[in-house]
Design an enzyme around this catalytic site. Structure first.
Site, PDB file in Angstrom:
ATOM      1  N   GLN A  58       0.816  -1.106  -0.103  1.00  0.00           N
ATOM      2  CA  GLN A  58       0.067  -0.009   0.095  1.00  0.00           C
ATOM      3  C   GLN A  58       0.826   1.308   0.051  1.00  0.00           C
ATOM      4  O   GLN A  58       2.164   1.105   0.203  1.00  0.00           O
ATOM      5  CB  GLN A  58      -0.944   0.059   1.062  1.00  0.00           C
ATOM      6  CG  GLN A  58      -0.182  -0.326   2.760  1.00  0.00           C
ATOM      7  CD  GLN A  58      -0.982  -0.824   3.697  1.00  0.00           C
ATOM      8  OE1 GLN A  58      -2.344  -0.670   3.869  1.00  0.00           O
ATOM      9  NE2 GLN A  58      -0.326  -1.269   4.667  1.00  0.00           N
TER      10      GLN A  58
ATOM     11  N   TYR B 296     -10.673   5.576  18.788  1.00  0.00           N
ATOM     12  CA  TYR B 296     -10.880   4.549  18.228  1.00  0.00           C
ATOM     13  C   TYR B 296     -10.083   3.244  19.165  1.00  0.00           C
ATOM     14  O   TYR B 296     -10.621   2.177  19.195  1.00  0.00           O
ATOM     15  CB  TYR B 296     -10.369   4.611  16.859  1.00  0.00           C
ATOM     16  CG  TYR B 296     -10.254   3.424  16.021  1.00  0.00           C
ATOM     17  CD1 TYR B 296     -11.396   2.712  15.573  1.00  0.00           C
ATOM     18  CD2 TYR B 296      -9.060   2.531  16.000  1.00  0.00           C
ATOM     19  CE1 TYR B 296     -11.528   1.556  14.694  1.00  0.00           C
ATOM     20  CE2 TYR B 296      -8.949   1.509  15.232  1.00  0.00           C
ATOM     21  CZ  TYR B 296      -9.912   0.885  14.526  1.00  0.00           C
ATOM     22  OH  TYR B 296      -9.927  -0.081  13.992  1.00  0.00           O
ATOM     23  N   GLN B 297      -8.770   3.329  19.406  1.00  0.00           N
ATOM     24  CA  GLN B 297      -8.057   2.537  19.893  1.00  0.00           C
ATOM     25  C   GLN B 297      -8.659   2.050  21.326  1.00  0.00           C
ATOM     26  O   GLN B 297      -8.660   0.758  21.541  1.00  0.00           O
ATOM     27  CB  GLN B 297      -6.769   2.895  20.219  1.00  0.00           C
ATOM     28  CG  GLN B 297      -6.026   3.755  19.220  1.00  0.00           C
ATOM     29  CD  GLN B 297      -5.680   3.254  17.960  1.00  0.00           C
ATOM     30  OE1 GLN B 297      -5.804   1.931  17.809  1.00  0.00           O
ATOM     31  NE2 GLN B 297      -5.648   4.071  16.853  1.00  0.00           N
TER      32      GLN B 297
ATOM     33  N   ASP C 194      -8.142  -4.841  13.920  1.00  0.00           N
ATOM     34  CA  ASP C 194      -7.923  -3.523  13.638  1.00  0.00           C
ATOM     35  C   ASP C 194      -7.346  -3.131  12.251  1.00  0.00           C
ATOM     36  O   ASP C 194      -6.139  -3.045  11.832  1.00  0.00           O
ATOM     37  CB  ASP C 194      -6.915  -3.003  14.626  1.00  0.00           C
ATOM     38  CG  ASP C 194      -6.627  -1.466  14.354  1.00  0.00           C
ATOM     39  OD1 ASP C 194      -7.296  -0.642  13.492  1.00  0.00           O
ATOM     40  OD2 ASP C 194      -5.522  -0.916  14.746  1.00  0.00           O
TER      41      ASP C 194
ATOM     42  N   ASP D 207      -9.467   0.508   5.764  1.00  0.00           N
ATOM     43  CA  ASP D 207     -10.768   0.529   5.136  1.00  0.00           C
ATOM     44  C   ASP D 207     -10.938  -0.669   3.929  1.00  0.00           C
ATOM     45  O   ASP D 207      -9.664  -1.305   3.610  1.00  0.00           O
ATOM     46  CB  ASP D 207     -10.981   1.807   4.470  1.00  0.00           C
ATOM     47  CG  ASP D 207     -11.250   2.906   5.346  1.00  0.00           C
ATOM     48  OD1 ASP D 207     -12.440   2.907   6.010  1.00  0.00           O
ATOM     49  OD2 ASP D 207     -10.288   3.601   5.694  1.00  0.00           O
TER      50      ASP D 207
END
Length: 293
Positions: A37, A67-68, A161, A164
């Protein structure tokens, strides 16, 4: 870099048609194309250091903790004894940082496919990557599918985790992935996966919940506020092998003193319970999906 114009980064992607999120950039700290990526790290004026993968913001220094903490403590506090934990993805180290805080967790395996995300995070996102320093953690640079195939009935909690659903993360949003996680769990095990936002991506959110429902005895869908994620909200799909699991009533409830000792800035027991309260249109979509069976 094509999205960097006049000192701003704009999150331009087909996953978010008709909209974008922009931040003023002070400095491009790092940019490369790994085997898997595009990796970009920015120093921004308002959000501190920011990690971008394939053009999508993954975390910012400003709000990453929301979030974490939630993707970690929602499943951990729903399990009566989460001793062995597997983290799939999470190359920035943030989830490892949070999971290691839980007093009942004894051993953490983390499997991340892209070693470059780990190394870049260690250099530019130390506030998250310090999770890799925990003595509880064993980091494996490998394919998560293959790793779980080799660990049958081994983990109490599995946390995915993922980025997208583009690039290397696409396979983590499929029913086959949830079936693989189920085989890697010990009896009573729990999973938690990033499950998109119901604002604009309601079909994706309900699809993730359906994958859980098709595989696990008990399911739940929770949310948290993360301002830099699409629409400022992110969802979590949870599944348990124990049909008596009550995700809305955590078995491990934190006192204020414990929360402060763990240095939690978002998660509380009250927030955990409230995270499962969903807007009416989401409830209706879930009910409609269940009626299809």
């Amino acid at each position: 870099m094509d999205a960097l114009k006049k000192g701003w980064f704009s999150e331009l992607t087909d996953l978010l048609p008709g909209r974008c999120f922009s931040m003023q950039v002070e400095q491009v700290l790092h940019q490369e194309k790994s085997k898997y990526q595009d990796i970009l790290v920015l120093k921004t004026k308002s959000h501190g250091n920011v990690l971008v993968l394939d053009g999508m913001v993954q975390c910012t220094e400003f709000d990453e903790f929301a979030y974490q903490e939630m993707i970690s403590f929602l499943p951990l506090c729903s399990h009566p004894k989460p001793q062995r934990v597997l983290i799939v993805g999470g190359g920035d180290g943030g989830v490892a940082r949070e999971v290691a805080k839980h007093p009942l967790v004894e051993a953490i395996d983390q499997v991340e496919i892209d070693d470059r995300v780990v190394e870049v995070s260690k250099k530019y996102l130390p506030f998250m990557a310090k999770g890799f320093d925990s003595p509880k953690l064993n980091l494996h640079i490998a394919d998560g599918f293959k790793f779980m195939e080799e660990h049958v009935e081994y983990y109490d909690v599995i946390i995915t985790d993922s980025s997208d659903p583009i690039g290397p993360a696409v396979s983590l949003f499929q029913k086959s992935y949830f079936e693989l996680m189920k085989r890697a769990l010990r009896p009573g095990g729990i999973v938690c996966s990033q499950a998109d936002t119901f604002w604009g991506h309601l079909e994706n959110a309900t699809s993730m919940r359906k994958h859980c429902r098709d595989v696990f005895a008990k399911v739940g869908y929770a949310t948290s506020y993360v301002p830099t994620y699409p629409h400022g909200q992110i969802g979590y799909a949870l599944g348990s092998l124990n049909e008596n699991t009550d995700f809305e009533s955590p078995v491990f409830q934190l006192t204020q003193q414990q929360r402060k000792e763990m240095q939690l800035r978002y998660y509380t027991t009250e927030v955990h319970k409230a995270a499962f309260a969903l807007p009416a249109f989401v409830v209706d979509a879930i009910e409609a999906d269940e009626c299809k069976d």
